[in-house]
Scaffold this motif. Structure first.
Motif, mmCIF file in Angstrom:
data_model
loop_
_atom_site.group_PDB
_atom_site.id
_atom_site.type_symbol
_atom_site.label_atom_id
_atom_site.label_comp_id
_atom_site.label_asym_id
_atom_site.label_seq_id
_atom_site.Cartn_x
_atom_site.Cartn_y
_atom_site.Cartn_z
ATOM 1 N N GLY A 1 -2.566 15.595 -10.405
ATOM 2 C CA GLY A 1 -2.293 16.450 -9.237
ATOM 3 C C GLY A 1 -2.926 15.808 -7.827
ATOM 4 N N LEU A 2 -3.800 14.531 -7.957
ATOM 5 C CA LEU A 2 -4.359 14.105 -6.962
ATOM 6 C C LEU A 2 -3.440 13.149 -5.979
ATOM 7 C CD1 LEU A 2 -7.835 12.883 -8.219
ATOM 8 C CD2 LEU A 2 -7.458 14.892 -6.670
ATOM 9 N N GLU A 3 -3.731 13.135 -4.664
ATOM 10 C CA GLU A 3 -2.955 12.055 -4.052
ATOM 11 C C GLU A 3 -4.193 10.809 -3.586
ATOM 12 O OE1 GLU A 3 -0.991 13.476 -0.364
ATOM 13 O OE2 GLU A 3 0.481 14.719 -1.785
ATOM 14 N N ILE A 4 -3.511 9.695 -3.927
ATOM 15 C CA ILE A 4 -4.291 8.568 -3.485
ATOM 16 C C ILE A 4 -3.724 7.402 -2.879
ATOM 17 C CG2 ILE A 4 -5.350 8.615 -5.854
ATOM 18 C CD1 ILE A 4 -3.871 6.500 -7.069
ATOM 19 N N LEU A 5 -4.331 6.829 -2.018
ATOM 20 C CA LEU A 5 -4.158 5.716 -1.330
ATOM 21 C C LEU A 5 -3.957 4.499 -2.529
ATOM 22 C CD1 LEU A 5 -5.882 6.371 2.002
ATOM 23 C CD2 LEU A 5 -3.482 6.513 1.438
ATOM 24 N N ALA A 6 -3.157 3.772 -2.570
ATOM 25 C CA ALA A 6 -3.178 2.647 -3.654
ATOM 26 C C ALA A 6 -2.801 1.402 -3.114
ATOM 27 C CB ALA A 6 -2.482 3.189 -4.855
ATOM 28 N N SER A 7 -3.504 0.460 -3.456
ATOM 29 C CA SER A 7 -2.978 -1.260 -3.140
ATOM 30 C C SER A 7 -2.538 -1.564 -4.756
ATOM 31 C CB SER A 7 -4.182 -1.809 -2.909
ATOM 32 O OG SER A 7 -3.868 -2.960 -2.570
ATOM 33 N N ILE A 8 -1.126 -1.921 -4.381
ATOM 34 C CA ILE A 8 -0.276 -2.453 -5.712
ATOM 35 C C ILE A 8 -0.049 -3.876 -5.560
ATOM 36 C CG2 ILE A 8 1.693 -1.876 -6.842
ATOM 37 C CD1 ILE A 8 0.262 0.578 -6.693
ATOM 38 N N SER A 9 -0.034 -4.375 -6.676
ATOM 39 C CA SER A 9 0.206 -6.022 -6.832
ATOM 40 C C SER A 9 1.101 -6.091 -7.958
ATOM 41 C CB SER A 9 -1.007 -6.777 -6.996
ATOM 42 O OG SER A 9 -1.602 -6.737 -8.353
ATOM 43 N N ALA B 1 -7.656 2.000 -5.577
ATOM 44 C CA ALA B 1 -7.142 3.554 -5.169
ATOM 45 C C ALA B 1 -8.512 4.182 -4.656
ATOM 46 C CB ALA B 1 -6.814 4.087 -6.562
ATOM 47 N N VAL B 2 -8.298 5.046 -3.543
ATOM 48 C CA VAL B 2 -9.118 5.956 -2.915
ATOM 49 C C VAL B 2 -8.389 7.294 -2.884
ATOM 50 C CG1 VAL B 2 -10.549 3.999 -1.817
ATOM 51 C CG2 VAL B 2 -8.537 5.173 -0.616
ATOM 52 N N LEU B 3 -9.268 8.242 -3.011
ATOM 53 C CA LEU B 3 -8.436 9.687 -2.487
ATOM 54 C C LEU B 3 -7.994 9.641 -1.147
ATOM 55 C CD1 LEU B 3 -11.336 11.755 -4.168
ATOM 56 C CD2 LEU B 3 -8.963 11.322 -5.027
ATOM 57 N N ALA B 4 -6.980 10.283 -1.029
ATOM 58 C CA ALA B 4 -6.212 10.392 0.312
ATOM 59 C C ALA B 4 -6.744 11.840 0.848
ATOM 60 C CB ALA B 4 -4.571 10.619 -0.138
ATOM 61 N N ALA C 1 -2.130 6.562 -19.793
ATOM 62 C CA ALA C 1 -0.607 6.449 -19.015
ATOM 63 C C ALA C 1 -0.799 7.240 -17.927
ATOM 64 C CB ALA C 1 0.396 6.886 -19.862
ATOM 65 N N ILE C 2 -0.406 6.585 -16.676
ATOM 66 C CA ILE C 2 -0.499 7.632 -15.355
ATOM 67 C C ILE C 2 0.968 7.350 -14.753
ATOM 68 C CG2 ILE C 2 -1.266 7.647 -13.080
ATOM 69 C CD1 ILE C 2 -4.033 6.216 -14.192
ATOM 70 N N MET C 3 1.713 8.474 -14.520
ATOM 71 C CA MET C 3 2.838 8.788 -13.995
ATOM 72 C C MET C 3 2.687 9.313 -12.496
ATOM 73 S SD MET C 3 6.235 8.225 -14.186
ATOM 74 C CE MET C 3 6.868 8.463 -15.791
ATOM 75 N N THR C 4 3.235 8.514 -11.444
ATOM 76 C CA THR C 4 2.903 8.926 -10.221
ATOM 77 C C THR C 4 4.278 9.025 -9.328
ATOM 78 O OG1 THR C 4 2.974 6.558 -9.305
ATOM 79 C CG2 THR C 4 0.939 7.424 -10.066
ATOM 80 N N GLU C 5 4.298 9.741 -8.016
ATOM 81 C CA GLU C 5 5.438 9.813 -7.356
ATOM 82 C C GLU C 5 5.182 9.105 -5.977
ATOM 83 O OE1 GLU C 5 8.202 13.611 -6.656
ATOM 84 O OE2 GLU C 5 6.233 13.724 -5.739
ATOM 85 N N VAL C 6 5.932 8.360 -5.493
ATOM 86 C CA VAL C 6 5.715 7.943 -4.253
ATOM 87 C C VAL C 6 5.937 8.924 -3.135
ATOM 88 C CG1 VAL C 6 6.492 6.127 -2.331
ATOM 89 C CG2 VAL C 6 6.681 5.915 -4.829
ATOM 90 N N GLN D 1 0.750 -1.101 -0.040
ATOM 91 C CA GLN D 1 0.001 0.084 -0.048
ATOM 92 C C GLN D 1 0.849 1.429 -0.091
ATOM 93 O OE1 GLN D 1 -0.699 -2.763 2.115
ATOM 94 N NE2 GLN D 1 -2.352 -3.215 0.345
ATOM 95 N N TYR D 2 0.649 2.308 -0.908
ATOM 96 C CA TYR D 2 1.216 3.225 -0.967
ATOM 97 C C TYR D 2 0.444 4.625 -1.051
ATOM 98 C CZ TYR D 2 4.868 0.342 -2.856
ATOM 99 O OH TYR D 2 5.947 -0.713 -2.776
ATOM 100 N N LEU D 3 1.023 5.582 -0.757
ATOM 101 C CA LEU D 3 0.238 6.959 -0.872
ATOM 102 C C LEU D 3 1.159 7.563 -2.108
ATOM 103 C CD1 LEU D 3 -1.565 9.348 -0.164
ATOM 104 C CD2 LEU D 3 0.384 10.254 1.448
ATOM 105 N N LEU D 4 0.328 7.886 -3.239
ATOM 106 C CA LEU D 4 1.007 8.240 -4.622
ATOM 107 C C LEU D 4 0.540 9.475 -4.928
ATOM 108 C CD1 LEU D 4 0.826 4.955 -6.463
ATOM 109 C CD2 LEU D 4 2.656 5.668 -5.214
ATOM 110 N N LYS D 5 1.219 10.409 -5.400
ATOM 111 C CA LYS D 5 0.644 11.689 -6.023
ATOM 112 C C LYS D 5 0.690 11.277 -7.671
ATOM 113 C CE LYS D 5 1.302 16.565 -6.549
ATOM 114 N NZ LYS D 5 1.880 17.813 -6.165
ATOM 115 N N ILE D 6 -0.369 11.673 -8.287
ATOM 116 C CA ILE D 6 -0.517 11.700 -9.612
ATOM 117 C C ILE D 6 0.010 12.932 -10.349
ATOM 118 C CG2 ILE D 6 -2.258 11.192 -11.718
ATOM 119 C CD1 ILE D 6 -4.026 9.598 -9.868
ATOM 120 N N LEU D 7 1.010 12.443 -11.117
ATOM 121 C CA LEU D 7 1.841 13.626 -11.847
ATOM 122 C C LEU D 7 1.246 14.204 -12.978
ATOM 123 C CD1 LEU D 7 5.488 12.693 -10.868
ATOM 124 C CD2 LEU D 7 4.180 14.192 -9.681
#
Length: 158
Positions: A123-131, A154-157, A60-65, A36-42
């Motif tokens: 620009g959103l921050e999401i809580l994401a479950s990654i597999s 994913a859910v909004l942080a 295509a979605i680029m995120t930042e941890v 599980q991560y908090l990610l910002k969608i760039l």
């Protein structure tokens, strides 16, 4: 062709015709471990791609941890905050996976269309479950398995 695109083409051509050692590494682009991560969608955008030689499209979605909250395998060293991870949702099947993974975000944002949703993601921050999923049919040149990194939920942080 715009100046920005022309300069990108020129930069690519310069690297293409130069030494391989001169090609810079992609700064911080990583494959996330399962967890599980908090990610910002760039960025979130539609890209033209190919699937089995045929033209296709992908989101295509680029995120930042922003934060590593929990890793499935606790023996792994968490990725660095600020690292970037890329996700691609290809074709109609990819859109179905995007809608499934981002279902709660879609409800919260109330987009009028898929294009509106993609625009609202930036620009959103999401809580994401990654597999992670190994492709049993594909192997890289070095003999390692091809692994796909997926956003399962994913859910909004905040």
């Amino acid at each position: 062709m715009s100046d920005a695109k022309l300069s990108n083409v020129d930069a690519f051509d310069a690297l293409l015709n130069g030494a391989i050692a001169d090609i810079p590494e992609e700064a911080g682009l990583i494959n996330l471990y399962a967890g599980q991560y908090l990610l910002k969608i760039l960025t979130a955008e539609v890209k033209d791609v190919e699937t089995k030689g045929a033209p296709d499209r992908a989101i295509a979605i680029m995120t930042e941890v922003v934060e590593v909250q929990n890793l499935k395998d606790e023996s792994l060293v968490p990725q660095d905050v600020g690292s970037k991870a890329y996700f691609s949702f290809r074709g109609a099947q990819g859109l179905s996976k995007l809608v499934k993974a981002f279902g709660d975000v879609i409800k919260d944002l109330e987009p009028v269309s898929t294009a509106d949703f993609i625009e609202k993601l930036r620009g959103l921050e999401i809580l994401a479950s990654i597999s992670n999923q190994k492709d049993k049919t594909k192997v890289r040149d070095d003999g390692t398995a091809v692994v796909y990194v997926n956003i399962d939920m994913a859910v909004l942080a905040g």
